[in-house]
Design an enzyme around this catalytic site. Structure first.
Site, mmCIF file in Angstrom:
data_model
loop_
_atom_site.group_PDB
_atom_site.id
_atom_site.type_symbol
_atom_site.label_atom_id
_atom_site.label_comp_id
_atom_site.label_asym_id
_atom_site.label_seq_id
_atom_site.Cartn_x
_atom_site.Cartn_y
_atom_site.Cartn_z
ATOM 1 N N ARG A 208 0.535 3.736 -3.313
ATOM 2 C CA ARG A 208 -0.079 5.172 -2.867
ATOM 3 C C ARG A 208 0.972 6.169 -3.664
ATOM 4 N NH1 ARG A 208 -0.303 4.717 1.604
ATOM 5 N NH2 ARG A 208 -2.645 4.102 2.087
ATOM 6 N N ASN B 236 0.165 8.541 -7.048
ATOM 7 C CA ASN B 236 0.057 10.018 -6.975
ATOM 8 C C ASN B 236 1.060 10.648 -7.855
ATOM 9 O OD1 ASN B 236 -2.117 11.003 -5.267
ATOM 10 N ND2 ASN B 236 -1.255 9.087 -4.048
ATOM 11 N N SER C 197 0.843 -1.255 -0.030
ATOM 12 C CA SER C 197 0.107 0.026 -0.102
ATOM 13 C C SER C 197 0.993 1.386 0.023
ATOM 14 C CB SER C 197 -0.824 -0.074 1.149
ATOM 15 O OG SER C 197 -0.167 0.040 2.437
#
Length: 268
Positions: free
Chosen positions: A208, A212, A204
């Site tokens: 993440r 982005n 994760s």
């Protein structure tokens, strides 16, 4: 294809919008095509910049009126220390320096997105480098590498706090606690859940940050394809918003690392 485009294509430069995007999303590989050299060297350089700036600040630190560099470094350290003190309740001499390193380094890696899209690729093209991606955190290999390091820290902190036998025992007895025969029956189930939890944390973290920064890099590339007036009209607001994204992603990566390490030393 025009003569100009043919010359550009011969030197690896993009000839149209599609090739322009593909060109800016292509890495500089080694001779065997296995390693992303741009990611490695830019990350290493920014790591040295981080160490150099903080070393310089420590050398110039004074008990009197602090300079601008000292104020900046102290502000960063206070921010990180607040997160560490609120999230990590055990005693460790490593956690604060680790958190500061993660926050500043990841921020520097993300901040490469603020450079004009064509600046470094154009400069490096003069020395024969025709492919260059300048945002290391937009490379999933790099974010996975950092997250793998976090996973090793989680395991190391757990073993130090609980001992090797205690950590292995926890893998077999949590989250479903039982006694006797049921403890043996539930041991494989607990182990599977523990492995899923252990792997989910770095996964994760990695996805993440990568998602982005990759999206931000792609938007800057698309803006660079627009006419100059549209670049100024859309690029300015996006840069201002992206400052928040860059800082927030560095903070989240650091804060979650601290939280995961805090959970690692807790006994279940």
């Amino acid at each position: 294809m025009t003569t100009e485009h043919a010359v550009e294509a011969a030197h690896g430069a993009p000839a149209n919008a599609t090739e322009y995007i593909q060109h800016h999303l292509s890495h500089l590989h080694d001779a065997n095509g296995m390693w992303n050299l741009d990611t490695f060297w830019i990350s290493a350089f920014l790591g040295l910049v981080f160490l150099g700036v903080f070393f310089m600040a420590s050398r110039r630190a004074t008990a009197g009126v602090p300079g601008k560099l000292q104020n900046f470094v102290e502000a960063v350290m206070e921010l990180v220390n607040e997160v560490v003190n609120s999230a990590f309740h055990a005693k460790s001499k490593v956690i604060a320096p680790l958190a500061i390193t993660i926050f500043v380094w990841v921020w520097l890696l993300n901040a490469m997105d603020f450079l004009p899209v064509d600046l470094l690729p154009k400069l490096f093209s003069f020395v024969g480098v025709h492919k260059l991606r300048v945002v290391p955190t937009a490379d999933v290999n790099h974010t996975f590498g950092m997250s793998f390091g976090v996973m090793l820290c989680i395991i190391g902190f757990s073993i130090k706090a609980k001992s090797l036998s205690g950590w292995f025992k926890e893998l077999l007895t949590a989250p479903f606690h039982a006694h006797g025969v049921m403890a043996i029956v539930l041991a494989p189930v607990n182990f599977i859940f523990q492995m899923i939890e252990l792997l989910a944390k770095p996964l994760s973290l990695s996805l993440r940050l990568f998602g982005n920064m990759y999206a931000g890099e792609l938007i800057f590339i698309l803006i660079a394809l627009l006419p100059w007036w549209a670049q100024w009209l859309l690029g300015g607001p996006w840069v201002i918003f992206h400052i928040l994204v860059v800082t927030l992603q560095a903070f989240v990566f650091m804060a979650l690392t601290v939280v995961y390490l805090s959970l690692a030393v807790e006994k279940h």
